[in-house]
Design a protein around this motif. Structure first.
Motif, short mmCIF file in Angstrom:
data_model
loop_
_atom_site.label_atom_id
_atom_site.label_comp_id
_atom_site.label_asym_id
_atom_site.label_seq_id
_atom_site.Cartn_x
_atom_site.Cartn_y
_atom_site.Cartn_z
N GLY A 1 0.82 -1.22 0.00
CA GLY A 1 0.00 0.00 0.00
C GLY A 1 0.85 1.26 0.00
O GLY A 1 0.55 2.22 -0.72
N ALA A 2 1.92 1.26 0.80
CA ALA A 2 2.81 2.43 0.84
C ALA A 2 3.54 2.62 -0.48
O ALA A 2 3.69 3.75 -0.96
CB ALA A 2 3.81 2.28 1.98
N ALA A 3 3.96 1.53 -1.10
CA ALA A 3 4.64 1.63 -2.39
C ALA A 3 3.68 2.11 -3.48
O ALA A 3 4.04 2.91 -4.34
CB ALA A 3 5.25 0.28 -2.78
N VAL B 1 3.99 5.54 -5.75
CA VAL B 1 3.91 5.61 -7.21
C VAL B 1 2.94 6.70 -7.63
O VAL B 1 3.22 7.49 -8.54
CB VAL B 1 3.48 4.25 -7.81
N VAL B 2 1.81 6.79 -6.96
CA VAL B 2 0.79 7.77 -7.34
C VAL B 2 1.25 9.19 -7.05
O VAL B 2 0.97 10.11 -7.83
CB VAL B 2 -0.52 7.45 -6.60
N THR B 3 1.97 9.41 -5.96
CA THR B 3 2.35 10.77 -5.59
C THR B 3 3.65 11.25 -6.22
O THR B 3 3.95 12.44 -6.12
CB THR B 3 2.48 10.88 -4.06
N THR B 4 4.40 10.38 -6.87
CA THR B 4 5.64 10.80 -7.53
C THR B 4 5.31 11.46 -8.86
O THR B 4 4.55 10.92 -9.66
CB THR B 4 6.55 9.58 -7.76
N LEU C 1 11.78 9.10 -11.97
CA LEU C 1 11.72 8.60 -10.60
C LEU C 1 10.52 7.68 -10.40
O LEU C 1 10.60 6.67 -9.69
CB LEU C 1 11.68 9.77 -9.62
N GLN C 2 9.42 8.01 -11.04
CA GLN C 2 8.22 7.18 -10.93
C GLN C 2 8.45 5.79 -11.51
O GLN C 2 7.89 4.81 -11.03
CB GLN C 2 7.04 7.86 -11.62
N THR C 3 9.30 5.69 -12.51
CA THR C 3 9.62 4.39 -13.08
C THR C 3 10.31 3.50 -12.07
O THR C 3 9.99 2.32 -11.92
CB THR C 3 10.51 4.57 -14.32
#
Length: 80
Positions: free
Chosen positions: A13-15, A19-22, A27-29
């Protein structure tokens, strides 16, 4: 629920939230690749190793590689 399962669910859930907030695509990749690894770890904990192997190949290797190639191609195209 086993404590290991609870910790793994929280990590996934944290990961996913990371991903959503990056905002930066590069960096999102990398964050999406880490999300794929945590998801495959969750599948191992839930005793689904075949699904974990598939997720590891697609979510942690193939998808980030395709996004990195696309970002690299788009950035070289902008420098003309």
């Amino acid at each position: 629920m086993d404590p290991l399962q609870a910790v793994t669910f929280f990590t996934v859930g944290a990961a996913g939230w990371a991903v959503v907030t990056t905002r930066d695509p590069l960096l999102q990749t990398f964050v999406a690749g880490f999300f794929g690894l945590t998801l495959s770890l969750l599948f191992v904990v839930l005793q689904a190793p075949d699904v974990a192997l598939s997720e590891m190949v697609v979510g942690a290797v193939a998808f980030p590689l395709m996004v990195l190639l696309t970002v690299a191609k788009a950035r070289t195209g902008d420098r003309k």
